[in-house]
Motif scaffolding. Sequence first.
Motif, PDB file in Angstrom:
ATOM      1  N   TYR B 153       0.832  -1.197   0.000  1.00 18.99           N
ATOM      2  CA  TYR B 153       0.000   0.000   0.000  1.00 18.99           C
ATOM      3  C   TYR B 153       0.876   1.260   0.000  1.00 18.99           C
ATOM      4  CZ  TYR B 153      -2.911   3.598   2.110  1.00 18.99           C
ATOM      5  OH  TYR B 153      -3.532   4.774   2.380  1.00 18.99           O
ATOM      6  N   LEU B 154       1.985   1.213   0.749  1.00 16.46           N
ATOM      7  CA  LEU B 154       2.880   2.383   0.799  1.00 16.46           C
ATOM      8  C   LEU B 154       3.547   2.619  -0.554  1.00 16.46           C
ATOM      9  CD1 LEU B 154       4.518   1.943   4.286  1.00 16.46           C
ATOM     10  CD2 LEU B 154       2.969   3.741   3.554  1.00 16.46           C
ATOM     11  N   VAL B 155       3.968   1.525  -1.206  1.00 12.95           N
ATOM     12  CA  VAL B 155       4.573   1.688  -2.528  1.00 12.95           C
ATOM     13  C   VAL B 155       3.558   2.284  -3.494  1.00 12.95           C
ATOM     14  CG1 VAL B 155       5.582   0.461  -4.479  1.00 12.95           C
ATOM     15  CG2 VAL B 155       6.247  -0.153  -2.178  1.00 12.95           C
ATOM     16  N   LEU B 156       2.316   1.796  -3.386  1.00 15.74           N
ATOM     17  CA  LEU B 156       1.232   2.333  -4.217  1.00 15.74           C
ATOM     18  C   LEU B 156       1.072   3.831  -3.973  1.00 15.74           C
ATOM     19  CD1 LEU B 156      -1.272   1.441  -5.985  1.00 15.74           C
ATOM     20  CD2 LEU B 156      -2.521   1.305  -3.871  1.00 15.74           C
ATOM     21  N   GLU B 157       1.104   4.213  -2.700  1.00 21.65           N
ATOM     22  CA  GLU B 157       0.957   5.628  -2.351  1.00 21.65           C
ATOM     23  C   GLU B 157       2.145   6.438  -2.880  1.00 21.65           C
ATOM     24  OE1 GLU B 157       0.544   9.279  -0.654  1.00 21.65           O
ATOM     25  OE2 GLU B 157       2.226   8.004  -0.082  1.00 21.65           O
ATOM     26  N   ASN B 158       3.341   5.826  -2.831  1.00 27.35           N
ATOM     27  CA  ASN B 158       4.515   6.511  -3.383  1.00 27.35           C
ATOM     28  C   ASN B 158       4.325   6.806  -4.865  1.00 27.35           C
ATOM     29  OD1 ASN B 158       5.819   6.529  -0.977  1.00 27.35           O
ATOM     30  ND2 ASN B 158       7.140   4.783  -1.418  1.00 27.35           N
ATOM     31  N   GLY B 159       3.688   5.857  -5.569  1.00 23.90           N
ATOM     32  CA  GLY B 159       3.415   6.078  -6.989  1.00 23.90           C
ATOM     33  C   GLY B 159       2.497   7.262  -7.190  1.00 23.90           C
ATOM     34  N   ILE B 160       1.462   7.327  -6.351  1.00 21.05           N
ATOM     35  CA  ILE B 160       0.519   8.443  -6.476  1.00 21.05           C
ATOM     36  C   ILE B 160       1.230   9.763  -6.163  1.00 21.05           C
ATOM     37  CG2 ILE B 160      -1.604   9.399  -5.529  1.00 21.05           C
ATOM     38  CD1 ILE B 160      -2.441   6.456  -5.013  1.00 21.05           C
ATOM     39  N   TYR B 161       2.129   9.723  -5.185  1.00 15.92           N
ATOM     40  CA  TYR B 161       2.906  10.925  -4.826  1.00 15.92           C
ATOM     41  C   TYR B 161       3.740  11.382  -6.024  1.00 15.92           C
ATOM     42  CZ  TYR B 161       6.388  13.711  -2.334  1.00 15.92           C
ATOM     43  OH  TYR B 161       7.226  14.699  -1.927  1.00 15.92           O
ATOM     44  N   LEU B 162       4.339  10.390  -6.751  1.00 19.86           N
ATOM     45  CA  LEU B 162       5.139  10.743  -7.929  1.00 19.86           C
ATOM     46  C   LEU B 162       4.275  11.457  -8.965  1.00 19.86           C
ATOM     47  CD1 LEU B 162       7.468   7.713  -8.677  1.00 19.86           C
ATOM     48  CD2 LEU B 162       8.140  10.044  -8.228  1.00 19.86           C
ATOM     49  N   PHE B 163       3.039  10.958  -9.146  1.00 21.58           N
ATOM     50  CA  PHE B 163       2.116  11.648 -10.048  1.00 21.58           C
ATOM     51  C   PHE B 163       1.881  13.073  -9.558  1.00 21.58           C
ATOM     52  CE2 PHE B 163       0.017   7.975 -12.286  1.00 21.58           C
ATOM     53  CZ  PHE B 163       0.255   8.493 -13.539  1.00 21.58           C
ATOM     54  N   GLY B 164       1.707  13.206  -8.238  1.00 17.28           N
ATOM     55  CA  GLY B 164       1.435  14.510  -7.664  1.00 17.28           C
ATOM     56  C   GLY B 164       2.558  15.514  -7.911  1.00 17.28           C
ATOM     57  N   LEU B 165       3.799  15.006  -8.038  1.00 18.13           N
ATOM     58  CA  LEU B 165       4.922  15.912  -8.265  1.00 18.13           C
ATOM     59  C   LEU B 165       4.779  16.676  -9.575  1.00 18.13           C
ATOM     60  CD1 LEU B 165       8.093  13.967  -7.117  1.00 18.13           C
ATOM     61  CD2 LEU B 165       6.972  15.875  -6.020  1.00 18.13           C
ATOM     62  N   LEU B 166       4.017  16.095 -10.533  1.00 15.91           N
ATOM     63  CA  LEU B 166       3.798  16.794 -11.807  1.00 15.91           C
ATOM     64  C   LEU B 166       3.049  18.099 -11.575  1.00 15.91           C
ATOM     65  CD1 LEU B 166       2.685  13.873 -14.134  1.00 15.91           C
ATOM     66  CD2 LEU B 166       4.875  15.037 -14.123  1.00 15.91           C
ATOM     67  N   LEU B 167       2.188  18.093 -10.553  1.00 17.99           N
ATOM     68  CA  LEU B 167       1.346  19.267 -10.289  1.00 17.99           C
ATOM     69  C   LEU B 167       1.866  20.053  -9.108  1.00 17.99           C
ATOM     70  CD1 LEU B 167      -1.991  17.290 -10.502  1.00 17.99           C
ATOM     71  CD2 LEU B 167      -0.941  18.635 -12.315  1.00 17.99           C
ATOM     72  N   LEU B 168       3.166  19.921  -8.833  1.00 21.67           N
ATOM     73  CA  LEU B 168       3.710  20.482  -7.601  1.00 21.67           C
ATOM     74  C   LEU B 168       3.395  21.958  -7.447  1.00 21.67           C
ATOM     75  CD1 LEU B 168       5.359  19.541  -5.207  1.00 21.67           C
ATOM     76  CD2 LEU B 168       7.346  20.513  -6.316  1.00 21.67           C
ATOM     77  N   GLY B 169       3.480  22.702  -8.579  1.00 23.23           N
ATOM     78  CA  GLY B 169       3.275  24.144  -8.501  1.00 23.23           C
ATOM     79  C   GLY B 169       1.868  24.505  -8.085  1.00 23.23           C
ATOM     80  N   SER B 170       0.857  23.650  -8.475  1.00 20.96           N
ATOM     81  CA  SER B 170      -0.525  24.073  -8.292  1.00 20.96           C
ATOM     82  C   SER B 170      -1.253  23.332  -7.168  1.00 20.96           C
ATOM     83  CB  SER B 170      -1.284  23.900  -9.604  1.00 20.96           C
ATOM     84  OG  SER B 170      -0.952  22.673 -10.187  1.00 20.96           O
TER      85      SER B 170
END
Lengths: 302, 214
Positions: B153-170
Amino acid sequence: MSEIGLMLLRMAVWLGLAPLLPGLINKVKAAVAGRRGPPVLQLYYDLARLWRKGVVLSTLASPGFVFGPAVAWLAVVAAAALLPLGPLGAVAGFRGDVVLMIYLLALARFATAWSAMETGSAFEGMGAAREVSFAVLAEAAVIAGVLALCVQSGRLTLADMLGESAGPGAALLGAGLFVVLLAENCRVPFDDPNTHLELTMVHEVMVLDHSGPLLAAVLHGAAVKLLFFAVLLVQAVLPMGHWPAGTALAALAGGVLLVTVGVGLVEALLARVAFRRVPLLLTSAWVLCVFALLVAWKGGGR
Amino acid sequence: MTGLLNVLVGVVMGLNLVALAGGRLPLLIRTVAVQGVLLGLMPLILEHESPDWKLAAVAVATVAGKGLLIPSLLLRALRVARIDREVEPLLGFVPSLLLGALGTLAAVVLTEFLPLRAEHAATLLVPGALASVLTGFILLAGRVKALSQVCGYLVLENGIYLFGLLLLGSTPLLVESGILLDVTVGVFVIGIIVDRIQRTFDSLDTRRLTVLRE
């Protein structure tokens, strides 16, 4: 130097220096364990001693028992002849020689397994089965690694391919090929060259019934194979084609020495893994080489 | 900067495979912890005009949460519940590793076909995110013990976090910290549940959790 002289020099390096490597590995192992260890030149003495001895032949064995080690030795030496020695160059080279190299290594393995089964000993058949089943995975890793080099350099000749480095994936490729080196040469996490128990041997048990000059050929072939993989690993990682000849030669020698010491350290510090874990280790090596291929393809490939 | 970021994402992808091939629970937990630390450093490396305090706060919170707090909770649960350290895979190590490697390759290839913005297409963020999500799924589905499923589950969440980095500015800081808080609380609760499962069933095998009782 004339072309013939250079040719002879290359062959002399392959055939003459190869038995140094097992001696160095044993020295490193002895040093880590706090022993003095056998002399570095021990394998030369062994080869000379074995060469003078006679051969014991089983009445069951067909001529394949004698042909096996001979064919294996020739195939390994031929594969080594295709591999360039840095600025010294290769004994022979042509477009697509890399495929022949892989097949020659496979032929050597086939010949060893064949002669192992000639005497009908159950142990030797078992060792051959293990050797071949490890080799299936190790070969896949070699092919993936070579493919990465091909894609990176855009060439099909070993000499051109190895002149370039593996690029950003060099670390991945180096790690993958090192594991393959350990597996192909039956070094420690896969096989213990010092074991005395036939049940756990892989490579040693295959040559139990070989004696005299036949055993000498097997031992010398194994040493050449070790040098072969060390040279392949060093050249795959370092961009030797771009360096002056002296530097490249020194880097090659230093790299091979480093790999040899690395093998000795692995052997001294690691225990051998259980048989059921071996496929995982070899699959990891394959995955490393595949990712090197991926990196070569994504970035910097021509 | 993109080069360094890509190396970090590449290491994260490698850690995914280590998590799939590792046979011991502490190794699995530490792998996820190292992955969390690397993810925490990424916002600082991403190209920005001026490194502001919000960004630094997110980075520090992520490193502390994913790299220290969550792993220590999991290791404590492991110690307190006296769990056998072996992972016990449903799906063997070699198939998991091959599946993960295949998924990573597929993620890299598929990203070529996604309509990404030019600055995102140059980085490995999207393939890294896809690969981590897939690894998380494999760990969730292919492992028996509750603790290894938490790691999935944590690795899965890390993946979602990586996606989130694309939108870091907003993305507002609140969202980031909310997610991190959720994960931490989730792991905290699971740490307690693991102890209870172990006491009730003498095992952490989630396959036994099939009957509902009062």
